[in-house]
Design an enzyme around this catalytic site. Structure first.
Site, short mmCIF file in Angstrom:
data_model
loop_
_atom_site.label_atom_id
_atom_site.label_comp_id
_atom_site.label_asym_id
_atom_site.label_seq_id
_atom_site.Cartn_x
_atom_site.Cartn_y
_atom_site.Cartn_z
N PRO A 36 -23.78 -59.84 12.42
CA PRO A 36 -24.30 -61.00 11.69
C PRO A 36 -23.35 -62.17 11.86
O PRO A 36 -22.14 -61.99 12.00
CB PRO A 36 -24.30 -60.52 10.23
N ASN A 69 -10.16 -59.08 19.54
CA ASN A 69 -9.82 -60.31 20.26
C ASN A 69 -8.35 -60.64 19.99
O ASN A 69 -7.67 -59.89 19.28
CB ASN A 69 -10.75 -61.45 19.85
N PHE A 120 -14.16 -72.92 12.37
CA PHE A 120 -13.22 -73.17 13.46
C PHE A 120 -13.96 -72.87 14.75
O PHE A 120 -14.80 -71.97 14.78
CB PHE A 120 -11.98 -72.27 13.33
#
Ligand code: PMT
Length: 404
Positions: A303, A208, A321
């Site tokens: 997980p 990302n 966050f």
């Protein structure tokens, strides 16, 4: 802006690294500090006072007597400053300070100073290794001064070893710590940062847009405020913040293992990492060849690190966050509840000046019961300070468990 309106006295003694002190002065001034420079006679052999005068906009102090000197400067300068930094500090300067000598303006100022002092030695590596110099540095440290270890590398004299002036970035961070409140002293804080890489084959991965900047800023500022900080970082090009212990990991599963290994020994966890939610079900051993027009990759859920930790949580303050592109507050509140958090920091990530990979962020900090604070666009270090203010308020007194 940690240096804004702070008064810094920069003492420059006579070594070749004196030229690097000019860059230090420039960075302090651009950070908003009022910088007063004091040079020894030998420092002026390497760099002229005019260089510092131009950079700081202040007259440079060089002598106790004669034209240009001010009466009582030797007392006032060290007391008016918020902190003193000596860069470079030569072996001679260390020796005089350790012995309590005051035979020029700088050493006399240091004798009368009542403010924190940061000593940045730089010299030939054999000189630094000399037992007398080592003893002097240790004596100064024992007296409460902060003495940085010179960095290793090739020195101006051609020798290779410990003797280089620490990087300006390191000096600035050590100085920032000296002028910051130490409200997190004695606290152990775990921070995660950056993206994860989930391998598809030996050359490709899913990831990302996280750069690690927000997490690294949290680690840096927590350490600046006195905490012992452990940073678990996904792949990032950022250097480890000064004084922070860092472990690099790649995948979400590696990050989970690293966090689990540390969680029980920490008092606060700040999960700023953008953890991948899925990994390719099977990672090919060899590079996947270009083949059919369409290729399907099967993904398996990773997980959830915060959910895994929730049942293990005892006294820790846990902060998540939330990276959102819409319904910021509602989505963040849901994550706060689902993941059993004490605080969540919600940031919009579809703006050019906030969220991923930029130096600024606009966040809302939400607590268990209420919206705590919506902040304007700030630097990521300023956001870190605000988040840590909230964490600090939730921490129990040092040595006690968290109150209900
Ligand atoms: O790194 P930068 O370029 O500076 O960008 C900063 C940032 C935008 C990445 C950062 O401020 C941020 O928002 N980090 C969290 C990003 C995220 O993964 O958000 P999320 O809403 O998907 O996850 C919510 C929380 O769960 C996060 O604290 C995350 O770390 C955690 N999580 C997510 C997935 C997972 N498998 N396990 C988790 O623990």
């Amino acid at each position: 802006m940690v240096f804004a309106d702070r008064r810094i006295l920069l003492g420059v003694s006579g070594g070749i690294a004196a030229y690097k002190a000019a860059e230090l002065a420039r960075r302090l001034v651009s950070g908003g500090a009022k910088v007063k420079v004091v040079m020894t006679r030998s420092a002026q052999e390497f760099v002229t006072p005019l260089t510092f005068q131009v950079l700081t906009g202040e007259k440079v102090a060089t002598t106790m007597f004669g034209p240009g000197s001010e009466p009582l400067e030797h007392v006032a300068l060290g007391q008016e400053a918020d902190a003193i930094v000596l860069a470079p500090a030569t072996a001679n300067l260390l020796g005089k300070m350790a012995s309590g000598l005051g035979d020029d303006l700088l050493t006399t100022i240091l004798l009368a100073a009542n403010k924190p002092i940061l000593v940045c030695p730089a010299m030939n590596c054999e000189m630094w290794a000399n037992p007398a110099v080592q003893e002097n540095a240790a004596r100064l440290q024992d007296r409460g001064l902060t003495v940085l270890t010179p960095e290793a590398g090739e020195l101006a004299c051609g020798a290779v070893g410990y003797g280089r002036l620490p990087e300006v970035e390191t000096i600035l961070e050590a100085l920032a710590r000296l002028i910051s409140p130490q409200d997190l002293a004695g606290r152990r804080i775990l921070v995660t940062a950056g993206p994860t890489h989930e391998d598809l084959d030996p050359v490709r991965f899913l990831t990302n847009r996280s750069s690690g900047k927000q997490g690294y800023a949290l680690a840096k500022v927590a350490r600046r405020r006195g905490a012992q900080v452990y940073l678990i970082s996904g792949p990032s090009n950022l250097p480890a913040p000064y004084g922070v212990e860092r472990l690099m990991v790649r995948s979400a599963r590696e990050m989970l293992d690293a966090v689990l290994a540390r969680f029980s020994q920490t008092e606060a966890l700040l999960m700023a990492a953008a953890v991948g939610d899925y990994h390719p079900t099977c990672c090919d051993e060899h590079k996947i060849k270009r083949g059919p027009v369409e290729l399907t990759a099967h993904l398996t859920q990773n997980p959830d690190i915060l959910r895994t930790l929730a049942p293990l949580k005892k006294k820790q303050v846990v902060v998540g966050f939330a990276a959102e592109t819409r319904d910021l507050e509602a989505a963040a509140r849901k994550k706060l509840q689902d993941k059993g958090l004490d605080l969540i920091v919600a940031n919009e990530v579809n703006r050019v000046d906030s969220g991923f990979a930029v130096d600024t962020n606009e966040v809302t900090i939400i607590g268990k019961k209420k919206l705590l604070v919506h902040l304007p666009l700030l630097s990521k270090e300023e956001v870190a300070d605000k988040v840590l203010d909230q964490v600090s308020a939730l921490l129990p007194p040092v040595g006690k468990g968290k109150s209900a």
